[in-house]
Every structure is written in structure tokens, then in C-alpha cells.
Design an enzyme around this catalytic site. Structure first.
Site, PDB file in Angstrom:
ATOM      1  CG  ASN A 187      24.228  53.759  88.178  1.00 35.08           C
ATOM      2  OD1 ASN A 187      25.023  53.625  89.550  1.00 35.08           O
ATOM      3  ND2 ASN A 187      25.463  53.220  87.517  1.00 35.08           N
ATOM      4  NE  ARG A 188      21.280  60.507  92.961  1.00 32.43           N
ATOM      5  CZ  ARG A 188      20.678  60.004  93.600  1.00 32.43           C
ATOM      6  NH1 ARG A 188      19.172  59.812  93.072  1.00 32.43           N
ATOM      7  NH2 ARG A 188      20.808  60.258  94.534  1.00 32.43           N
TER       8      ARG A 188
END
Ligand code: C5P
Length: 382
Positions: A187-188
Site C-alpha cells: 500500500n502507499r
């Protein structure tokens, strides 16, 4: 700087490289410092091996200014003069304050040498921008003496504050779940908010352990005060978090833990085989396990990144997880959340209205969160 260090009560033993004596005479240093300035390895018949005596007795070695050449020699392990020999003969912390022309500062070899030294635990106080020798302007000017002296005090004395005597566990970054030897599900999350919490907790006096998936540079004043454990997957993060939490007064789960993982293929999946069918499996909720196993008086903080019905979703999460504080991020807000240096959050607390924390640096958000934590900690058992 010498005078300021003396005024602050430190015993200062100056070492000059032969080149440094072209700029300032050793007498000037001798007059200001606690001992006469030393230059050569063999100058003092009274002290036949000065580098070991100096290296062993120092609480801290400050190299200011640190030239590109000194940095290279130190990184290479050379010990061909009194300064480098002392650095080699010492187990004390070392603070390098580089100063050089911008072109030299930006040379990849200088930056690589500094990265090598940082990895070995050497502290590097970045130079400032400003006027340089010869009338040039740019990055490379020696940090302000007041900044250096403040940092010296921090390194030697450490921080005392409302978390002194407390142990704080922080998790940071997004986990990476391997699909095959090449690909991951992630994920970011940048880890910035978790790092900021670890750094601010250390400045408030805590002994901090940071379990992280991202290798960010820690703020220089807390390097060495934060134990860093690097992990990759949710399973690794869970294992470390659950073991470490048994000794902790505070646990802050700032990491973006994957909600789903997959049994990784042993070999790289072939494109020609068409889109793979990934059998996703839910990961155990670490936060829920931490709450279930919580020590007496332990304060547990969770995070919630939401994009719709933010407050309602967060309230439900707060109840489900059983944490003491839930830090709620609306990931749709510009300038907040992933990869941003700033954040805007709401804090959910027991028996309390939600607290809005307006847009500010992630360090300032960390301070807000930790101030709430301090208020929740049982008093008098440090
Ligand atoms: O349920 P959700 O993933 O939104 O919850 C976010 C919070 O729960 C974060 O504090 C995160 O660190 C934690 N979490 C966890 N274990 C998981 C998933 C999330 O501890 N498997």
C-alpha cells in the site's frame, strides 16, 4: 562553538588537522579549550599514544568542519593523522558537521561516504545554505554553532520529559506481502507518521522501539535512542509487535498492515499463463491481539485510514479494536495521509468527544497523540 561548549560546562580537548592550522592557529584553540590543541600523533612526549587516550575518554567526538577529504578517510577506515586515528580508536558517538563547496557537497562520492558512515551509526548534521568561502552561495555552509552546541547537549544528556522511564513501541510503514519471488501486495504508506511518533516519543524521554517496513532516515537528535527493527510482511510485524509489547508501556500501531496476504508462488508467475488467481487470506488483526493481551496500564493507539463516512467508520473501528486512542485519517483530504509531510486527523478517545487536530506537520500531530497518551498512563509506576 568552543567557547559555548566551555560555557555549557564541557571539557573540550581540541584536535587540529595540519591543514586546519593554515586557517586558525593552534594557540587560539588552546586559549579557548580545556586542554592545549593537539595536531600530530607524535608531538607530545608526555602522551605517547594520544589517539587512544583521547578516543577512550571522549563522551562525544565532534568533527566541525568535516571536509570531503576527512569524510572519505573516515569512511575508508584510514588513520593517518591524530584526528582519524582518534576516531578509529574510539567507541564514543561521533558527530560530523560537514562544510564544503556546494559542488563538493553534491558529489555522489561524498554522499555515498556519508551514507556509509550513517549506516555505521555516525551522526551527520547536514550543512546549511548560505555564503561560502570565495563569495559563492549554496548548500555546504557549516551548521550554525548554536545548532551544533544544542545537538551536542542532546546527544550527551539525552531528553527528559513526560515519557522518561516509559517504553514505547511504534510500528510504521506498509507491509509487503509476496505473491511470488518478484511481486508484492502493498500500500502507499510512507512510514512518515510512524517515524514522527517514534522521534517525538524519544524527545519526550521514552525508550523507543520502532518496528518498520521502510528504511527512512531518523532525525539526527534521536538516532541511537530508537531501536529499529526492520520487517517486511504482516506476519513478521505481528511476531515482533506481540513479543515486544509484553515489555511496553505504550504501543502505537501506525503501520498500514495488509488486511490480506497470499501464499506466495515459489517461482515467478508467467504472464503467458494469463491472469493469476490469487487466493487472498485475511491476516490476523495485530491490534486486536495486542488489546486482548494488554499488560496492566498499557496504552494502545491505533490508526484508521478512511475515505468515506469517515467518522462513522472510525467510531465502529474504535469499538471493534478496543484501543484507547484511534487516530483517524481522511485519506481524501489533500495534504494529509500517505507520503505527505503534513497531516490532519481526528482523535477518538474513551468518554470524550472526538478531537479535531487541524493540518500540521506529522511531528506536531505526533505530539498531540502522545500528549493524550501521557494523560492516560498510570502515574507513579515508572
Ligand atoms: O482495520 P484497519 O486495517 O483499518 O485498522 C487499522 C489499524 O489496525 C492500524 O492501527 C493498523 O496498524 C492495525 N492493523 C493491525 N493488523 C492488521 C490490520 C490493521 O494491527 N492485520
Amino acid at each position: 562553538m568552543l567557547r559555548r561548549l566551555r560555557d555549557a560546562g564541557y571539557h573540550v580537548a581540541p584536535i587540529l588537522t595540519p591543514d586546519a592550522t593554515r586557517f586558525v592557529g593552534p594557540l587560539t584553540f588552546s586559549a579557548l579549550a580545556s586542554e592545549p590543541a593537539r595536531i600530530g600523533l607524535y608531538d607530545d612526549p608526555e602522551l605517547p599514544i594520544p589517539h587512544t587516550t583521547l578516543g577512550q575518554s571522549a563522551d562525544l567526538i565532534v568533527v566541525a568542519p568535516a571536509t570531503a577529504h576527512l569524510i572519505a578517510r573516515f569512511a575508508a577506515g584510514l588513520a593517518d593523522d591524530l584526528l582519524t586515528a582518534t576516531l578509529m580508536a574510539s567507541a564514543s558517538p561521533v558527530l560530523l558537521c560537514p562544510a564544503m563547496h556546494t559542488e563538493m557537497w553534491e558529489q555522489p562520492v561524498v554522499q555515498e561516504n556519508l551514507a556509509t558512515l550513517r549506516r555505521r551509526g555516525v551522526l551527520v548534521l547536514e550543512p546549511e545554505r548560505g555564503h561560502l568561502a570565495g563569495g559563492d552561495e549554496g548548500a555546504g555552509r557549516l551548521a550554525d554553532p548554536a545548532t551544533i552546541v544544542t545537538l551536542v547537549e542532546r546527544i550527551i544528556k539525552g531528553y527528559r520529559g513526560p515519557l522518561t522511564g516509559r517504553r514505547v513501541l511504534v510500528t510504521a510503514g506498509g507491509t509487503r506481502e509476496p505473491i511470488d519471488p518478484v511481486r508484492v501486495i502493498t500500500n502507499r504508506s510512507s512510514g512518515r507518521q510512524g517515524y514522527a511518533i517514534a522521534e517525538v516519543a524519544a524527545r519526550l524521554g521514552a525508550a523507543v522501539t520502532l518496528v518498520t517496513t521502510t528504511d527512512r532516515t531518523l532525525a539526527i537528535d534521536v538516532v541511537g535512542r530508537i531501536e529499529v527493527v526492520e520487517v517486511v510482511t504482516a506476519a513478521e510485524m505481528r511476531e515482533h509487535a506481540l513479543t515486544l509489547a509484553k515489555e511496553m508501556d505504550v504501543v502505537v500501531m501506525a503501520a498500514a498492515v495488509a488486511d490480506f496476504t497470499v501464499d506466495p508462488a515459489p517461482n515467478k508467475l508467467k504472464k503467458a499463463a494469463g491472469p493469476p488467481q490469487l487466493a487472498l487470506v485475511a491476516t490476523p488483526d495485530i491490534l486486536v491481539e495486542l488489546v486482548a493481551n494488554r499488560r496492566d496500564g498499557q496504552v494502545i493507539v491505533g490508526f484508521a485510514a478512511e475515505s468515506t463516512d469517515v467518522l462513522a467508520n472510525a467510531q465502529a473501528k474504535f469499538e471493534r479494536k478496543g484501543v484507547d486512542v484511534l487516530v483517524v485519517n481522511d485519506v481524501m483530504t489533500p495534504g494529509a495521509g500517505f507520503e505527505s509531510p503534513t497531516n490532519e486527523v481526528r482523535l477518538l478517545l474513551r468518554d470524550h468527544e472526538p478531537v479535531a487536530v487541524s493540518m500540521r506537520t506529522k511531528e506536531d500531530v505526533a505530539l498531540e497523540v502522545l500528549t493524550r497518551v501521557v494523560a492516560l498512563l498510570p502515574q507513579g509506576d515508572q
